[in-house]
Design an enzyme around this catalytic site. Structure first.
Site, short mmCIF file in Angstrom:
data_model
loop_
_atom_site.label_atom_id
_atom_site.label_comp_id
_atom_site.label_asym_id
_atom_site.label_seq_id
_atom_site.Cartn_x
_atom_site.Cartn_y
_atom_site.Cartn_z
N SER A 308 0.85 -1.20 0.00
CA SER A 308 0.00 0.00 0.00
C SER A 308 0.88 1.24 0.00
CB SER A 308 -0.86 0.02 1.26
OG SER A 308 -0.03 0.15 2.41
N ASP A 309 0.38 2.31 -0.61
CA ASP A 309 1.04 3.60 -0.38
C ASP A 309 0.87 3.90 1.11
OD1 ASP A 309 2.38 5.97 -0.64
OD2 ASP A 309 1.26 6.63 -2.38
N CYS A 310 1.84 4.65 1.66
CA CYS A 310 1.96 4.66 3.11
C CYS A 310 0.77 5.34 3.79
CB CYS A 310 3.30 5.27 3.49
SG CYS A 310 4.60 4.22 2.84
N SER A 312 -2.34 4.09 3.41
CA SER A 312 -3.55 3.94 2.59
C SER A 312 -4.73 3.37 3.38
CB SER A 312 -3.29 3.02 1.39
OG SER A 312 -2.56 3.69 0.42
#
Ligand SMILES: *[C@@H]1O[C@H](CO)[C@@H](O)[C@H](O)[C@H]1NC(C)=O
Ligand SMILES: *[C@@H]1O[C@H](CO)[C@@H](O)[C@H](O)[C@H]1NC(C)=O
Ligand SMILES: *[C@@H]1O[C@H](CO)[C@@H](O)[C@H](O)[C@H]1NC(C)=O
Ligand SMILES: *[C@@H]1O[C@H](CO)[C@@H](O)[C@H](O)[C@H]1NC(C)=O
Ligand SMILES: *[C@@H]1O[C@H](CO)[C@@H](O)[C@H](O)[C@H]1NC(C)=O
Ligand SMILES: *[C@@H]1O[C@H](CO)[C@@H](O)[C@H](O)[C@H]1NC(C)=O
Ligand SMILES: *[C@@H]1O[C@H](CO)[C@@H](O)[C@H](O)[C@H]1NC(C)=O
Length: 796
Positions: A308-310, A312
């Site tokens: 995940s993007d941080c 998310s």
């Protein structure tokens, strides 16, 4: 006597090196499966199946996961994996970055990658938008190889991880996007080819590129294609990436947003994909099983992990308020969707904190947790994290910032620089004649600005002032206090310098205060008094004037196009640590520029025509929105996509071509309708679904490139297709191949192109069908001086 003393010196040197390495050994790390490591932990390595290198990875990985308790498992699912000392598994930080060199940004606190006295810097290449402008695939791959060599050396010294969350391959949909500089531009094919080459450069271990078992293919470092998908808005007039719902047509998904990711996974065999913050048509991407599990892992066959993007998951709950989720509901949903690793930044990992309770509450099976862990540990096995990879063992300090690497950073900048204007062959400047140069403007002495974002600490900086100093006496004036240039008081000193010098370089542009992660632009202009600085300095200059624009996204400099005092203009992106040297080399003709714009340079009024939040690429007539990118925007531009001049001239000659395809259909292949404008000719059988065709038909042709000027140079041969006339919604033209070649003055070179008819001439229609249309297609080289038709005909 000479020999023994050499031997003595040799061993002395060796033992000093050994001493030095054992002093620094506190943070460096050899490999998990090291018998002495286990002994120190009071364990016997032989007892642990996951360290038995005679077993295949799936067996070892299963053994490892099966040894963990549920709470231990949960703790390994965040970017800061705690490890399990009980079984000899050390902690691991998954988050490292290497967008254009090993970087330490984006990660406050003690994370995997850092610089200190031992490793004070790493080679900082130009930002990707400039490297992309070289249109040189082998350069892209070579940079990847050098970055991974430095990364692996830093890993050996305990200064980096093995898993790098680069490259950023989102297509630049809108010129305002703050992260354009991180990407290879607006064309999905260019972005995809960049991704494949950079990823292969980072990941591939020489000699094992073609191993058939992709689950055991060794990795030099692990790359990550991000941010999946339709993510290209930071913060724009009240919309931001933590709340934004991308309303996207399936047609644009298939044709544009997903294409580079598909290439990255299928052709690059990337070992990771990162999902983005935004929603697509209501659903947060990291929670969407169709986009993650079914597409990336299913259809494209990812061998690796999805991260995940941080934050998310936090964004999903607090930003999107998706389904009013509890943390456990969100975690259960993302695990089931196929998200393997959760990067937690502000508040730690949701997976670490809630995956255990989500399983205990019966919201998700433990098997989903195990599946994620297996994906993660398989990648670490392939990286040699458990067993080491012998050919990388010797990499160390000497392999970071080596002379060869620093030269490649300069070469990349030279190859990317785009000559936008050069009236009356003003450039190159004559090295003997020009004794003094006024180097003025807010970026005249740029250093940090040149490395953009997601950068580390460079080996050094060569600013434009430094670069020009090698060619003459530099008179340096900033002209503006900073990029914002809110005050005209510094313009006069710059004018004075220009009045006296034999030539003037005005170096202007943007920086991270204008375009960056988290902030989009609201206009396409140079900030503050920069335009005035340019005009006033140019008007009084004694000698020739070259304008140098340092920026990621496009800027409207149309006033310069017709200014007879400014005959030469260069765009240099953010050119990396050696940028000033590359600029001066180009200005003085030590290098003949050949870069091309990877973005359309729209006029400033473009941003008034459509909101950044509109995701569609095609014009929307009812709303008065023009189209996006060179494929769909038919208005006038400041400079078009693909623009770029040279100090020499090239002619094209088409050597051969295959001009028609008659495809015989059998009874299970059906004709499909295509929307044609009323006046256009519509073939009897307008199109066939590409998935119904065999698609063995290639179109082959040769282009002879002749350098008819007086200087050696390199030329980017760009091949476009133009679909049959009258198809509603088809792109005006589309890049289908490109190749950069060097040709000596007076010489010529022949390039052979082979393009697949289905891949290159297909269209994605408004219902997202991928069709091969019948009719008269056109293949066009460059801006169209040379072209030929390809007729496609379907018959039963
Ligand atoms: C791997 O395959 C590619 C493409 O077929 C080929 O060019 C390359 O030489 C092969 N590499 C090895 C190590 O066999
Ligand atoms: C080039 O120079 C000549 C003579 O100085 C001038 O007449 C002409 O307009 C110039 N062309 C351009 C494109 O600036
Ligand atoms: C250019 O910038 C560097 C680093 O900020 C500084 O050390 C140097 O003195 C500057 N050069 C000039 C000519 O001002
Ligand atoms: C402009 O900058 C100069 C020199 O830094 C300063 O003396 C002056 O007050 C500034 N003017 C304005 C309007 O900010
Ligand atoms: C550009 O597209 C618009 C909208 O589709 C159309 O009305 C216009 O005629 C086109 N202009 C040109 C120059 O093709
Ligand atoms: C294409 O044609 C279909 C059927 O005639 C119509 O429903 C649809 O709106 C058309 N699409 C476009 C983009 O013109
Ligand atoms: C492409 O880049 C490679 C690697 O730097 C270089 O050797 C080659 O000359 C470049 N090709 C052209 C045509 O500039």
């Amino acid at each position: 006597m000479a020999k023994p003393s050499f031997v003595v010196w040799f061993f002395l040197a060796l033992s000093i090196a050994f001493l030095a390495s054992s002093i620094s050994a506190d943070r460096s790390f050899g490999q998990v499966c090291d018998a002495s490591r286990f002994r120190e932990l009071g364990l016997k390595m032989e007892d642990f199946g996951f360290c038995d290198s005679s077993l295949p990875y799936p067996v070892r990985v299963k053994d490892l996961v099966d040894r963990m308790t549920l709470p231990e498992k949960a703790q390994q699912l965040g970017d800061t994996a705690t490890g399990v000392p009980r079984i000899g598994l050390p902690a691991y930080e998954w988050w490292s970055e290497a967008l254009h060199g090993v970087a330490d940004t984006g990660q406050p606190g003690s994370k995997a990658t850092f610089f200190d006295d031992q490793i004070p810097g790493a080679t900082s290449f130009p930002t990707v938008i400039l490297t992309a402008a070289s249109f040189n695939e082998s350069l892209w791959k070579t940079i990847g190889q050098v970055v991974s060599t430095e990364a692996r050396a830093m890993y050996n010294m305990g200064h980096a991880g093995l898993t790098f969350w680069s490259p950023n391959i989102n297509v630049v949909r809108d010129p305002r996007w703050g992260r354009s500089q991180e990407t290879p531009g607006e064309d999905p094919l260019v972005v995809g080819k960049y991704a494949v080459n950079y990823v292969r450069g980072l990941q591939d271990v020489e000699g094992t590129e073609n191993i058939t078992d992709l689950n055991s293919r060794p990795l030099k470092v692990a790359a990550c294609c991000k941010h999946y998908a339709a993510y290209d808005l930071e913060s724009w007039l009240g919309s931001d990436r933590f709340h934004f719902d991308s309303k996207v047509m399936e047609q644009d998904m298939r044709e544009t947003f997903l294409k580079p990711f598909e290439m990255c996974v299928k052709d690059g065999d990337v070992s990771s994909v990162m999902c983005s913050f935004n929603r697509i048509n209501g659903i947060p991407i990291c929670a969407d099983p169709q986009l993650l599990k079914d597409t990336i892992r299913g259809e494209w066959d990812l061998h690796g992990y999805i991260v995940s993007d941080c934050d998310s998951i936090e964004v999903m709950i607090d930003g999107h308020k998706w389904l009013g989720d509890t943390p456990e509901d969100a975690v259960a949903q993302t695990l089931k969707a196929g998200l393997d690793l959760d990067c937690g930044y502000k508040i730690g990992s949701y997976y670490g904190n809630y995956a255990g309770s989500a399983v205990e509450q019966g919201k998700v099976g433990e098997a989903e947790v195990d599946k994620a862990l297996k994906n993660l540990y398989t990648v670490l096995m392939r990286l040699g994290y458990f067993d080491g990879i012998p050919q990388f063992k010797s990499l160390g300090k000497a392999d970071v910032c080596s002379e060869e690497h620093v030269e490649l950073a300069a070469e990349a900048a030279r190859q990317g620089i785009v000559l936008l204007k050069n009236d009356n062959q003003t450039l190159p400047l004559n090295y003997g004649e020009i004794k003094s140069i006024a180097v003025v403007g807010p970026h005249a002495n740029a250093t940090e600005v040149m490395i953009g974002n997601y950068a580390g600490i460079p080996c050094r900086y060569v600013s434009p002032v430094d670069g020009f100093s090698a060619f003459g006496n530099v008179r340096y004036e900033t002209g503006c206090a900073d990029v914002a240039c809110k005050n005209e008081s510094l313009i006069f000193p710059a004018m004075r310098a220009a009045k006296k010098a034999d030539a003037t370089a005005i170096i202007v542009g943007l920086d991270l205060s204008v375009e960056a992660e988290g902030s989009d632009r609201v206009d396409l202009l140079l900030p503050g008094y920069q335009n005035q600085l340019i005009r006033q300095v140019a008007s009084v200059s004694k000698g020739p004037v070259v304008l140098v624009v340092m920026s990621g996204g496009p800027v409207d400099i149309s006033f310069v196009k017709n200014d007879p005092k400014i005959k030469a203009v260069l765009w240099v992106g953010y050119p990396g640590e050696e940028g000033g040297r590359a600029i001066a080399d180009v200005v003085f003709g030590k290098y003949n520029p050949g870069g091309r714009l990877p973005l359309t340079w729209y006029g400033a009024d473009y941003v008034d025509m459509l909101p950044m939040t509109s995701m569609a690429f095609r014009p929307i007539e009812s709303l008065g929105y023009p189209g996006r990118t060179y494929k769909f925007f038919n208005g006038s531009t400041v400079y078009p996509f693909g623009h770029g001049l040279s100090y020499t001239q090239f002619n094209y000659n088409l050597k051969s071509s295959k001009r028609s395809l008659n495809i015989k259909l059998h009874k299970l292949q059906h004709c499909r309708n295509v929307n044609y404008s009323a006046s256009a000719y519509k073939p009897m059988c307008p199109a066939v679904l590409i998935e119904d065709l065999k698609c063995h038909d290639n179109i082959e042709f040769e282009v002879q490139v002749k350098n008819v000027g007086r200087r050696d140079g390199s030329e980017v041969v760009m091949v476009y297709r133009v679909p049959p006339e009258g198809i509603v919604g088809a792109p005006m033209k589309e890049l289908i191949a490109f190749k950069r070649v060097s040709v000596a003055a007076g010489r010529s070179m022949t390039i052979k192109f082979v393009v697949n008819a289905c891949k290159s001439l297909g269209i994605v229609d408004y219902t997202a069908n991928h069709l091969l249309p019948a009719g008269r297609h056109t293949i066009m080289i460059g801006d169209g001086a040379v072209s030929f038709p390809v007729n496609i005909n379907f018959k039963y």
